[in-house]
Design a protein around this motif. Sequence first.
Motif, PDB file in Angstrom:
ATOM      1  N   GLY A   1       0.791  -1.220   0.000  1.00 42.50           N
ATOM      2  CA  GLY A   1       0.000   0.000   0.000  1.00 42.50           C
ATOM      3  C   GLY A   1       0.819   1.264   0.000  1.00 42.50           C
ATOM      4  O   GLY A   1       0.253   2.372   0.003  1.00 42.50           O
ATOM      5  N   GLU A   2       2.136   1.132  -0.006  1.00 44.26           N
ATOM      6  CA  GLU A   2       3.018   2.303   0.015  1.00 44.26           C
ATOM      7  C   GLU A   2       3.718   2.469  -1.328  1.00 44.26           C
ATOM      8  O   GLU A   2       4.054   1.489  -1.992  1.00 44.26           O
ATOM      9  N   ARG A   3       3.937   3.700  -1.697  1.00 47.49           N
ATOM     10  CA  ARG A   3       4.514   4.007  -3.009  1.00 47.49           C
ATOM     11  C   ARG A   3       6.029   3.894  -2.969  1.00 47.49           C
ATOM     12  O   ARG A   3       6.698   4.603  -2.235  1.00 47.49           O
ATOM     13  N   LYS A   4       6.550   2.984  -3.759  1.00 45.88           N
ATOM     14  CA  LYS A   4       7.991   2.912  -3.931  1.00 45.88           C
ATOM     15  C   LYS A   4       8.450   4.121  -4.742  1.00 45.88           C
ATOM     16  O   LYS A   4       7.741   4.604  -5.611  1.00 45.88           O
ATOM     17  N   VAL A   5       9.637   4.595  -4.478  1.00 42.35           N
ATOM     18  CA  VAL A   5      10.157   5.779  -5.165  1.00 42.35           C
ATOM     19  C   VAL A   5      10.795   5.355  -6.479  1.00 42.35           C
ATOM     20  O   VAL A   5      11.775   4.597  -6.484  1.00 42.35           O
ATOM     21  N   PRO A   6      10.264   5.819  -7.616  1.00 44.56           N
ATOM     22  CA  PRO A   6      10.814   5.379  -8.904  1.00 44.56           C
ATOM     23  C   PRO A   6      12.234   5.895  -9.148  1.00 44.56           C
ATOM     24  O   PRO A   6      12.567   7.027  -8.780  1.00 44.56           O
ATOM     25  N   ILE A   7      13.034   5.045  -9.754  1.00 46.35           N
ATOM     26  CA  ILE A   7      14.355   5.457 -10.241  1.00 46.35           C
ATOM     27  C   ILE A   7      14.231   5.683 -11.739  1.00 46.35           C
ATOM     28  O   ILE A   7      13.898   4.766 -12.495  1.00 46.35           O
ATOM     29  N   VAL A   8      14.481   6.899 -12.155  1.00 44.94           N
ATOM     30  CA  VAL A   8      14.346   7.264 -13.568  1.00 44.94           C
ATOM     31  C   VAL A   8      15.545   6.736 -14.356  1.00 44.94           C
ATOM     32  O   VAL A   8      15.388   6.118 -15.415  1.00 44.94           O
ATOM     33  N   SER A   9      16.744   6.990 -13.832  1.00 41.25           N
ATOM     34  CA  SER A   9      17.944   6.535 -14.552  1.00 41.25           C
ATOM     35  C   SER A   9      19.129   6.512 -13.606  1.00 41.25           C
ATOM     36  O   SER A   9      19.154   7.215 -12.593  1.00 41.25           O
ATOM     37  N   VAL A  10      20.107   5.684 -13.964  1.00 44.03           N
ATOM     38  CA  VAL A  10      21.405   5.666 -13.299  1.00 44.03           C
ATOM     39  C   VAL A  10      22.461   5.589 -14.386  1.00 44.03           C
ATOM     40  O   VAL A  10      22.440   4.680 -15.224  1.00 44.03           O
ATOM     41  N   ARG A  11      23.371   6.546 -14.378  1.00 44.97           N
ATOM     42  CA  ARG A  11      24.407   6.606 -15.408  1.00 44.97           C
ATOM     43  C   ARG A  11      25.760   6.898 -14.784  1.00 44.97           C
ATOM     44  O   ARG A  11      25.860   7.628 -13.802  1.00 44.97           O
ATOM     45  N   LEU A  12      26.806   6.366 -15.392  1.00 49.39           N
ATOM     46  CA  LEU A  12      28.145   6.838 -15.096  1.00 49.39           C
ATOM     47  C   LEU A  12      28.288   8.232 -15.674  1.00 49.39           C
ATOM     48  O   LEU A  12      27.808   8.507 -16.788  1.00 49.39           O
ATOM     49  N   ALA A  13      28.943   9.131 -14.942  1.00 53.14           N
ATOM     50  CA  ALA A  13      29.140  10.477 -15.469  1.00 53.14           C
ATOM     51  C   ALA A  13      29.895  10.448 -16.790  1.00 53.14           C
ATOM     52  O   ALA A  13      29.654  11.270 -17.679  1.00 53.14           O
ATOM     53  N   SER A  14      30.788   9.479 -16.944  1.00 52.75           N
ATOM     54  CA  SER A  14      31.559   9.376 -18.180  1.00 52.75           C
ATOM     55  C   SER A  14      30.694   9.014 -19.378  1.00 52.75           C
ATOM     56  O   SER A  14      31.111   9.197 -20.525  1.00 52.75           O
ATOM     57  N   ASP A  15      29.472   8.494 -19.143  1.00 54.96           N
ATOM     58  CA  ASP A  15      28.559   8.155 -20.240  1.00 54.96           C
ATOM     59  C   ASP A  15      27.580   9.283 -20.554  1.00 54.96           C
ATOM     60  O   ASP A  15      26.791   9.156 -21.493  1.00 54.96           O
ATOM     61  N   LEU A  16      27.613  10.353 -19.776  1.00 56.25           N
ATOM     62  CA  LEU A  16      26.721  11.485 -20.007  1.00 56.25           C
ATOM     63  C   LEU A  16      27.352  12.470 -20.979  1.00 56.25           C
ATOM     64  O   LEU A  16      28.581  12.535 -21.114  1.00 56.25           O
ATOM     65  N   PRO A  17      26.532  13.269 -21.677  1.00 57.25           N
ATOM     66  CA  PRO A  17      27.105  14.361 -22.472  1.00 57.25           C
ATOM     67  C   PRO A  17      27.952  15.257 -21.584  1.00 57.25           C
ATOM     68  O   PRO A  17      27.649  15.453 -20.394  1.00 57.25           O
ATOM     69  N   ALA A  18      29.008  15.808 -22.135  1.00 59.25           N
ATOM     70  CA  ALA A  18      29.948  16.602 -21.346  1.00 59.25           C
ATOM     71  C   ALA A  18      29.247  17.712 -20.571  1.00 59.25           C
ATOM     72  O   ALA A  18      29.590  18.002 -19.415  1.00 59.25           O
ATOM     73  N   ALA A  19      28.247  18.333 -21.179  1.00 60.59           N
ATOM     74  CA  ALA A  19      27.553  19.446 -20.528  1.00 60.59           C
ATOM     75  C   ALA A  19      26.727  19.005 -19.329  1.00 60.59           C
ATOM     76  O   ALA A  19      26.389  19.830 -18.471  1.00 60.59           O
ATOM     77  N   ASP A  20      26.400  17.719 -19.242  1.00 57.51           N
ATOM     78  CA  ASP A  20      25.543  17.222 -18.161  1.00 57.51           C
ATOM     79  C   ASP A  20      26.327  16.540 -17.047  1.00 57.51           C
ATOM     80  O   ASP A  20      25.741  16.087 -16.066  1.00 57.51           O
ATOM     81  N   ARG A  21      27.634  16.462 -17.184  1.00 58.36           N
ATOM     82  CA  ARG A  21      28.421  15.746 -16.186  1.00 58.36           C
ATOM     83  C   ARG A  21      28.655  16.603 -14.939  1.00 58.36           C
ATOM     84  O   ARG A  21      29.040  17.766 -15.045  1.00 58.36           O
ATOM     85  N   PRO A  22      28.443  16.030 -13.757  1.00 61.67           N
ATOM     86  CA  PRO A  22      28.832  16.751 -12.542  1.00 61.67           C
ATOM     87  C   PRO A  22      30.344  16.670 -12.355  1.00 61.67           C
ATOM     88  O   PRO A  22      30.999  15.758 -12.876  1.00 61.67           O
ATOM     89  N   HIS A  23      30.889  17.614 -11.620  1.00 59.97           N
ATOM     90  CA  HIS A  23      32.333  17.652 -11.393  1.00 59.97           C
ATOM     91  C   HIS A  23      32.593  17.866  -9.907  1.00 59.97           C
ATOM     92  O   HIS A  23      32.025  18.766  -9.286  1.00 59.97           O
ATOM     93  N   PHE A  24      33.482  17.028  -9.365  1.00 64.63           N
ATOM     94  CA  PHE A  24      33.787  17.103  -7.940  1.00 64.63           C
ATOM     95  C   PHE A  24      35.282  16.949  -7.713  1.00 64.63           C
ATOM     96  O   PHE A  24      35.992  16.340  -8.510  1.00 64.63           O
ATOM     97  N   GLN A  25      35.722  17.497  -6.592  1.00 62.29           N
ATOM     98  CA  GLN A  25      37.087  17.305  -6.119  1.00 62.29           C
ATOM     99  C   GLN A  25      37.049  16.820  -4.676  1.00 62.29           C
ATOM    100  O   GLN A  25      36.155  17.177  -3.911  1.00 62.29           O
ATOM    101  N   VAL A  26      38.032  16.002  -4.312  1.00 70.33           N
ATOM    102  CA  VAL A  26      38.171  15.506  -2.948  1.00 70.33           C
ATOM    103  C   VAL A  26      39.482  16.042  -2.387  1.00 70.33           C
ATOM    104  O   VAL A  26      40.475  16.186  -3.113  1.00 70.33           O
ATOM    105  N   MET A  27      39.486  16.369  -1.108  1.00 66.30           N
ATOM    106  CA  MET A  27      40.708  16.901  -0.511  1.00 66.30           C
ATOM    107  C   MET A  27      41.787  15.824  -0.465  1.00 66.30           C
ATOM    108  O   MET A  27      41.520  14.659  -0.153  1.00 66.30           O
TER     109      MET A  27
END
Length: 304
Positions: free
Chosen positions: A230-256
């Motif tokens: 009776g409870e709504r599961k949360v849908p997952i729309v997509s899961v992608r490696l950032a390397s498979d995304l268009p360059a403009a859509d890729r997130p960018h992070f740095q770690v100390m």
Amino acid sequence: MIRLLSSALLTTIPTFAAIAADAPLPTTPSAVVSAAPAQAWRVIADEDLLVMTVADGKRVVIQIAPAFAPRHVANIRALASAHWWDGTSINRVQDNYVVQWGDATEKKPLPGGLTPTTSADYVRPLTNVRLAITPFPYADPYAPATGFVDGWPMAMDGDAAWLPHCYGYVGVGRNMAPDAGTGAELYTVIGQPPRQLDRNIAVVGRVIEGMANLSSLPRGSGDLGFYTAGERKVPIVSVRLASDLPAADRPHFQVMDVASPSFAAYLKLRANRKDDFYIRPAGGVDLCNAPVPIRATPPVKARR
């Protein structure tokens, strides 16, 4: 051969190149992070970023750890490249424990070529850890020794090393042993770190953006926090490696860089706060309460 960094890095606050000579040293961990110079940061590779989009377009970014969980991470990359998680769901939200996602039916065929895993994949031989270890100078109740390697906290026992179950860290769901999970069923910690799970389940990464999109979800009312019919599961729309995304859509992070003077100063202040708010320094900190700083960065513009 493993090279241990000097523990002196952890007992003195160094001078920062980014701070003027006559400026006061930072007195809070966040001030250290803000003042850290460019050379104190390391880029996280696109192929190590997993971008999950859930209902209403909300985004969660996970950094995966191939050096610590190579076979599980290889499977996760293959699952993402096959778009396997698209159309699956978040099925479990247990208060002060975990959020878990995957195929609720347990009938969706897995892509070919996944690597079998065993309980041996829960740890890594220290002989395979080729990078320098920055030691952690405080006692840990779950491991004889702890430290940091390549931006990750690490627990050690004799010849083995493993990633701990800290808040926001991602593990691989499994059935009873000897099953060690394929990587198709994942979870993240949303409460007190359940370190008793260390070396009993594979830790493969950590959520570095969008944690609130998981931790704020309604709790499931079924056993162990699973959503009932009776409870709504949360849908997952997509899961992608950032390397498979268009360059403009890729997130960018740095770690100390955990070998940097900035991280040494940050770690000391995590254990010894004595700024305007704090009255008594704690004199210590546990491994999960000293998260390695990570920051989002704008994309690097190509030179013309």
